[in-house]
Design a protein around this motif. Structure first.
Motif, PDB file in Angstrom:
ATOM      1  N   PHE A   1      -5.752   7.011   0.693  1.00 27.54           N
ATOM      2  CA  PHE A   1      -5.463   6.282  -0.533  1.00 27.54           C
ATOM      3  C   PHE A   1      -6.564   6.520  -1.574  1.00 27.54           C
ATOM      4  CE2 PHE A   1      -3.526   3.114  -3.030  1.00 27.54           C
ATOM      5  CZ  PHE A   1      -4.529   2.306  -3.538  1.00 27.54           C
TER       6      PHE A   1
ATOM      7  N   LEU B 118      -8.315   3.054 -24.314  1.00 24.50           N
ATOM      8  CA  LEU B 118      -9.502   3.907 -24.211  1.00 24.50           C
ATOM      9  C   LEU B 118     -10.757   3.056 -24.032  1.00 24.50           C
ATOM     10  CD1 LEU B 118      -8.920   6.442 -27.134  1.00 24.50           C
ATOM     11  CD2 LEU B 118      -8.679   6.893 -24.697  1.00 24.50           C
TER      12      LEU B 118
ATOM     13  N   ASP C  67      -5.117  15.718 -29.139  1.00 27.61           N
ATOM     14  CA  ASP C  67      -6.402  15.763 -28.423  1.00 27.61           C
ATOM     15  C   ASP C  67      -6.527  14.757 -27.291  1.00 27.61           C
ATOM     16  OD1 ASP C  67      -6.925  13.377 -29.675  1.00 27.61           O
ATOM     17  OD2 ASP C  67      -8.618  14.077 -30.864  1.00 27.61           O
ATOM     18  N   GLY C  68      -5.468  13.954 -27.072  1.00 28.92           N
ATOM     19  CA  GLY C  68      -5.494  13.051 -25.927  1.00 28.92           C
ATOM     20  C   GLY C  68      -6.156  11.709 -26.194  1.00 28.92           C
TER      21      GLY C  68
ATOM     22  N   ILE D  91      -7.966  11.894  -7.108  1.00 27.15           N
ATOM     23  CA  ILE D  91      -7.222  13.003  -7.715  1.00 27.15           C
ATOM     24  C   ILE D  91      -6.596  12.561  -9.032  1.00 27.15           C
ATOM     25  CG2 ILE D  91      -5.203  14.519  -7.467  1.00 27.15           C
ATOM     26  CD1 ILE D  91      -5.774  14.536  -4.462  1.00 27.15           C
ATOM     27  N   VAL D  92      -5.973  11.381  -8.969  1.00 25.51           N
ATOM     28  CA  VAL D  92      -5.316  10.878 -10.171  1.00 25.51           C
ATOM     29  C   VAL D  92      -6.327  10.664 -11.285  1.00 25.51           C
ATOM     30  CG1 VAL D  92      -4.085   8.922 -11.152  1.00 25.51           C
ATOM     31  CG2 VAL D  92      -3.413   9.820  -8.939  1.00 25.51           C
TER      32      VAL D  92
ATOM     33  N   PRO E  15      -4.200   3.204 -27.164  1.00 25.18           N
ATOM     34  CA  PRO E  15      -4.542   1.956 -26.486  1.00 25.18           C
ATOM     35  C   PRO E  15      -5.142   2.243 -25.103  1.00 25.18           C
ATOM     36  CG  PRO E  15      -2.303   1.877 -27.376  1.00 25.18           C
ATOM     37  CD  PRO E  15      -2.782   3.276 -27.538  1.00 25.18           C
TER      38      PRO E  15
ATOM     39  N   LYS F  67     -24.260  16.122 -25.677  1.00 21.50           N
ATOM     40  CA  LYS F  67     -23.547  14.975 -26.263  1.00 21.50           C
ATOM     41  C   LYS F  67     -23.082  15.284 -27.679  1.00 21.50           C
ATOM     42  CE  LYS F  67     -24.615  11.389 -23.363  1.00 21.50           C
ATOM     43  NZ  LYS F  67     -25.755  11.723 -22.501  1.00 21.50           N
TER      44      LYS F  67
ATOM     45  N   VAL G 175       1.412  12.461  -8.990  1.00 14.13           N
ATOM     46  CA  VAL G 175       0.682  13.714  -8.812  1.00 14.13           C
ATOM     47  C   VAL G 175       1.645  14.893  -8.783  1.00 14.13           C
ATOM     48  CG1 VAL G 175      -0.737  15.035  -7.201  1.00 14.13           C
ATOM     49  CG2 VAL G 175      -1.241  12.632  -7.628  1.00 14.13           C
TER      50      VAL G 175
ATOM     51  N   ARG H  74      -5.995   2.918  10.474  1.00 15.11           N
ATOM     52  CA  ARG H  74      -6.045   2.153   9.239  1.00 15.11           C
ATOM     53  C   ARG H  74      -7.073   2.758   8.278  1.00 15.11           C
ATOM     54  NH1 ARG H  74      -4.158  -2.557   7.534  1.00 15.11           N
ATOM     55  NH2 ARG H  74      -5.306  -3.291   5.723  1.00 15.11           N
TER      56      ARG H  74
ATOM     57  N   ASN I 116      -9.572  17.538 -23.787  1.00 20.13           N
ATOM     58  CA  ASN I 116      -9.191  18.193 -25.023  1.00 20.13           C
ATOM     59  C   ASN I 116      -9.814  17.555 -26.253  1.00 20.13           C
ATOM     60  OD1 ASN I 116      -7.764  20.469 -25.162  1.00 20.13           O
ATOM     61  ND2 ASN I 116      -5.738  19.538 -25.084  1.00 20.13           N
TER      62      ASN I 116
ATOM     63  N   LEU J 212       1.097   4.089  -2.765  1.00 23.12           N
ATOM     64  CA  LEU J 212       0.859   5.472  -2.361  1.00 23.12           C
ATOM     65  C   LEU J 212       1.991   6.382  -2.822  1.00 23.12           C
ATOM     66  CD1 LEU J 212      -0.863   5.833   1.006  1.00 23.12           C
ATOM     67  CD2 LEU J 212       0.164   7.824  -0.069  1.00 23.12           C
TER      68      LEU J 212
ATOM     69  N   LEU K 132      -6.496  10.022  -3.013  1.00 26.42           N
ATOM     70  CA  LEU K 132      -5.427  10.127  -4.010  1.00 26.42           C
ATOM     71  C   LEU K 132      -5.848   9.533  -5.343  1.00 26.42           C
ATOM     72  CD1 LEU K 132      -2.080   9.615  -2.185  1.00 26.42           C
ATOM     73  CD2 LEU K 132      -2.628  11.311  -3.929  1.00 26.42           C
TER      74      LEU K 132
ATOM     75  N   GLN L  91       0.833  -1.196   0.000  1.00 26.24           N
ATOM     76  CA  GLN L  91       0.000   0.000   0.000  1.00 26.24           C
ATOM     77  C   GLN L  91       0.871   1.252   0.000  1.00 26.24           C
ATOM     78  OE1 GLN L  91      -2.611   0.528   3.297  1.00 26.24           O
ATOM     79  NE2 GLN L  91      -4.408   0.081   2.055  1.00 26.24           N
TER      80      GLN L  91
ATOM     81  N   LEU M 119     -29.670  16.900 -17.554  1.00 30.52           N
ATOM     82  CA  LEU M 119     -28.279  16.739 -17.143  1.00 30.52           C
ATOM     83  C   LEU M 119     -27.892  15.272 -17.030  1.00 30.52           C
ATOM     84  CD1 LEU M 119     -28.133  19.656 -14.600  1.00 30.52           C
ATOM     85  CD2 LEU M 119     -26.660  19.420 -16.600  1.00 30.52           C
ATOM     86  N   LEU M 120     -28.868  14.409 -16.831  1.00 31.98           N
ATOM     87  CA  LEU M 120     -28.581  12.971 -16.766  1.00 31.98           C
ATOM     88  C   LEU M 120     -28.589  12.319 -18.140  1.00 31.98           C
ATOM     89  CD1 LEU M 120     -30.526  11.946 -13.562  1.00 31.98           C
ATOM     90  CD2 LEU M 120     -28.065  11.770 -13.935  1.00 31.98           C
ATOM     91  N   GLY M 121     -28.805  13.116 -19.191  1.00 31.36           N
ATOM     92  CA  GLY M 121     -28.767  12.549 -20.532  1.00 31.36           C
ATOM     93  C   GLY M 121     -30.110  12.027 -21.010  1.00 31.36           C
TER      94      GLY M 121
ATOM     95  N   TRP N  77      -7.118  15.639 -18.543  1.00 30.80           N
ATOM     96  CA  TRP N  77      -6.200  15.449 -19.641  1.00 30.80           C
ATOM     97  C   TRP N  77      -6.951  15.081 -20.914  1.00 30.80           C
ATOM     98  CZ3 TRP N  77      -5.075  10.347 -21.552  1.00 30.80           C
ATOM     99  CH2 TRP N  77      -4.089  10.330 -22.539  1.00 30.80           C
ATOM    100  N   GLN N  78      -8.096  14.383 -20.725  1.00 28.51           N
ATOM    101  CA  GLN N  78      -8.854  13.950 -21.884  1.00 28.51           C
ATOM    102  C   GLN N  78      -9.841  15.002 -22.365  1.00 28.51           C
ATOM    103  OE1 GLN N  78     -10.668  10.181 -21.324  1.00 28.51           O
ATOM    104  NE2 GLN N  78      -8.905   9.095 -22.090  1.00 28.51           N
TER     105      GLN N  78
ATOM    106  N   MET O 210     -24.385  13.313 -18.105  1.00 30.90           N
ATOM    107  CA  MET O 210     -23.893  12.002 -17.724  1.00 30.90           C
ATOM    108  C   MET O 210     -24.816  10.936 -18.319  1.00 30.90           C
ATOM    109  SD  MET O 210     -23.207  13.851 -14.442  1.00 30.90           S
ATOM    110  CE  MET O 210     -24.375  13.092 -13.392  1.00 30.90           C
TER     111      MET O 210
ATOM    112  N   PRO P 215      -8.310  21.172 -31.046  1.00 30.82           N
ATOM    113  CA  PRO P 215      -6.915  20.877 -31.401  1.00 30.82           C
ATOM    114  C   PRO P 215      -6.806  19.789 -32.475  1.00 30.82           C
ATOM    115  CG  PRO P 215      -7.487  19.752 -29.390  1.00 30.82           C
ATOM    116  CD  PRO P 215      -8.680  20.596 -29.754  1.00 30.82           C
TER     117      PRO P 215
ATOM    118  N   ARG Q 233     -16.864  11.339 -26.110  1.00 34.56           N
ATOM    119  CA  ARG Q 233     -15.816  12.127 -25.458  1.00 34.56           C
ATOM    120  C   ARG Q 233     -15.976  13.604 -25.721  1.00 34.56           C
ATOM    121  NH1 ARG Q 233     -11.987   8.434 -23.372  1.00 34.56           N
ATOM    122  NH2 ARG Q 233     -13.273   6.590 -23.358  1.00 34.56           N
TER     123      ARG Q 233
ATOM    124  N   ARG R  32      -5.812   5.746   6.588  1.00 34.28           N
ATOM    125  CA  ARG R  32      -4.891   5.484   5.492  1.00 34.28           C
ATOM    126  C   ARG R  32      -5.660   5.089   4.226  1.00 34.28           C
ATOM    127  NH1 ARG R  32      -1.493   1.289   7.115  1.00 34.28           N
ATOM    128  NH2 ARG R  32      -1.044   2.502   8.969  1.00 34.28           N
ATOM    129  N   VAL R  33      -6.668   4.237   4.449  1.00 38.63           N
ATOM    130  CA  VAL R  33      -7.481   3.806   3.312  1.00 38.63           C
ATOM    131  C   VAL R  33      -8.154   5.016   2.679  1.00 38.63           C
ATOM    132  CG1 VAL R  33      -9.507   2.471   2.627  1.00 38.63           C
ATOM    133  CG2 VAL R  33      -7.853   1.498   4.212  1.00 38.63           C
TER     134      VAL R  33
END
Lengths: 198, 129
Positions: free
Chosen positions: B9, B113, A54-55, B15-16, B111, A175, A22, B2, B26, A15, B12, A11, A164-166, B23-24, B124, A49, B118, B5-6
Motif C-alpha cells: 500500500f 496547491l 504548466d500544471g 508511486i502515485v 486549487p 531555486k 496508476v 498484513r 512542467n 488499493l 503504491l 484498504q 543540494l540541501l538549499g 506531472w508538476q 531541497m 510551456p 516550483r 499488504r501495508v
C-alpha cells in the motif's frame, strides 16, 4: 473482528482505486508514444510551456490566458541547458534585458564589485571561482553578508551536500539562479592552470 | 502477511505521489505558489512568476529595498498589506504596475496547491536567510 474485516475491505477498496489510477496514468502515457526520443529529459519543444499547460495555473481561471508564456519571452534571450533555459548572466551583459536596480528609477545602476574568490576543491573537480561581479550586478551585499556567508575568504565551510540541501550557494542556485546541474559554471578553474600559474 | 499488504500500500502511495510530482515538473523554474491564506479564504492560490519579474527588476529591489525575505512562506503577505502598499502592493498599485483589483492575474493557481517554489528546482529545503 468485524471491525478489522471492514478495515481490510476499505484498504482493498483504496488499493483498487489507486491501482486503477496508476494503470490509467500509465495507459495515457503509453498512448502518447512509448518510445519517444526523450523519455526523461524534457524535450525542447515542451520547455517553458504556456501557463495553462504548466500544471500549476488553473486553465479555467480567466486570468491564466492573460499571462505571458515563458517560451515567448525567452525566444529573444540567450539560452542555457537548464533552469529557465535562459543564460541570465549573458542576457544582462548583452543588454537583452534591462532589469531596474531601483523600483522607480530606470537609470540607477549597481555598485559592482569585481572580486573573485577561488575555492580549491578536494578531489578531481575543477576549483570553484566565486565571482562577486555577476552577483553584485543583481544582488545587494546584505542578501549574502553576513547571514549566508561571513565576508572573509575561507571563513565559510561549503560543500556540495549543503548546496543540494538549499544552503550556502544552494539558497539561490537550484531555486532561482542557474541550478546545480551546470557544474562547470561554478567549477570553472581547471586544476592544471593553477599549478602553471603558481 | 498484513505487513506485506501495508508495505504494498505504501509503495503504491509513493508511486502515485511521484507521478504527481512528475506531472508538476512542467511548471516554470522558480515559480512561487503562495497559498497560506488564499484558499482558506475562498480564492485561488497566488502564483508569483520569478522569471517575469527578474526581467524587469534585479533581485535587490525586492529582496533588499522592499524587504521580501528570501524564503518562501516567511513573508506575511495579505490583501490588507498589499493595498497598504507593502510587498506586491509596492508595485501593483496602478503606478509601477497594474493594481490590486486585477484579482485573477495573481490568484491564478489550481486549487489544492501547497505554498512553495516550483518548476524543476533541484535543491531541497527552503532557502536559508
Amino acid at each position: 473482528m468485524k471491525y478489522s474485516r471492514s478495515l481490510q475491505l476499505i484498504q482493498l477498496g483504496v488499493l483498487g482505486a489507486l491501482l486503477m489510477g496508476v494503470a490509467l496514468a500509465a495507459l495515457s502515457a503509453e498512448k502518447k508514444d512509448p518510445n519517444k526520443f526523450n523519455r526523461l529529459m524534457t524535450p525542447i519543444s515542451e520547455r517553458n510551456p504556456p501557463p495553462a499547460e504548466d500544471g500549476i495555473h488553473d486553465p479555467e481561471s480567466f486570468g491564466t490566458e492573460l499571462l505571458q508564456t515563458p517560451r515567448a519571452s525567452f525566444s529573444v534571450l540567450p539560452r542555457s541547458p537548464s533552469g529557465n533555459y535562459v543564460n541570465w548572466t549573458k542576457a544582462l551583459d548583452d543588454g537583452a534585458i534591462e532589469p531596474r536596480y531601483h523600483r522607480d528609477d530606470a537609470d540607477a545602476g549597481p555598485v559592482v564589485m569585481d572580486l573573485n574568490i577561488v575555492r580549491e576543491v578536494k578531489g578531481s573537480m575543477p576549483n570553484v571561482v566565486y565571482p562577486h561581479k555577476q552577483h553584485t550586478e543583481w544582488l545587494d551585499c546584505s542578501n549574502c553578508h553576513p547571514a549566508l556567508f561571513i565576508p572573509q575568504k575561507g571563513a565559510n565551510q561549503i560543500s556540495m551536500a549543503q548546496i543540494l540541501l538549499g544552503e550556502a550557494c544552494g539558497a539561490c542556485h537550484g531555486k532561482v539562479a542557474f541550478p546545480v546541474s551546470e557544474c562547470r559554471r561554478c567549477h570553472s578553474q581547471p586544476k592544471l592552470e593553477v599549478s602553471k600559474t603558481e | 502477511m498484513r505487513l506485506q499488504r501495508v508495505a504494498r500500500f505504501l509503495i503504491l502511495c509513493l508511486i502515485v505521489m511521484s507521478s504527481g510530482i512528475a506531472w508538476q515538473a512542467n511548471a516554470e523554474y522558480a515559480d512561487v505558489v503562495l497559498n497560506q491564506k488564499s484558499e482558506k479564504e475562498g480564492v485561488r492560490p497566488v502564483i508569483f512568476p520569478h522569471w517575469f519579474h527578474r526581467i524587469r527588476f534585479k533581485c535587490k529591489v525586492c529582496h533588499a529595498e522592499l524587504g521580501f525575505k528570501m524564503r518562501v512562506g516567511s513573508n506575511h503577505i495579505s490583501m490588507e498589506n498589499i493595498t497598504a502598499g507593502e510587498f506586491c502592493g509596492a508595485c501593483h498599485n496602478g503606478d509601477v504596475a497594474w493594481s490590486a483589483d486585477e484579482c485573477d492575474l495573481c490568484h491564478s493557481g489550481k486549487p489544492g496547491l501547497k505554498t512553495g517554489i516550483r518548476g524543476g528546482h533541484e535543491t531541497m529545503g527552503p532557502g536559508i536567510w
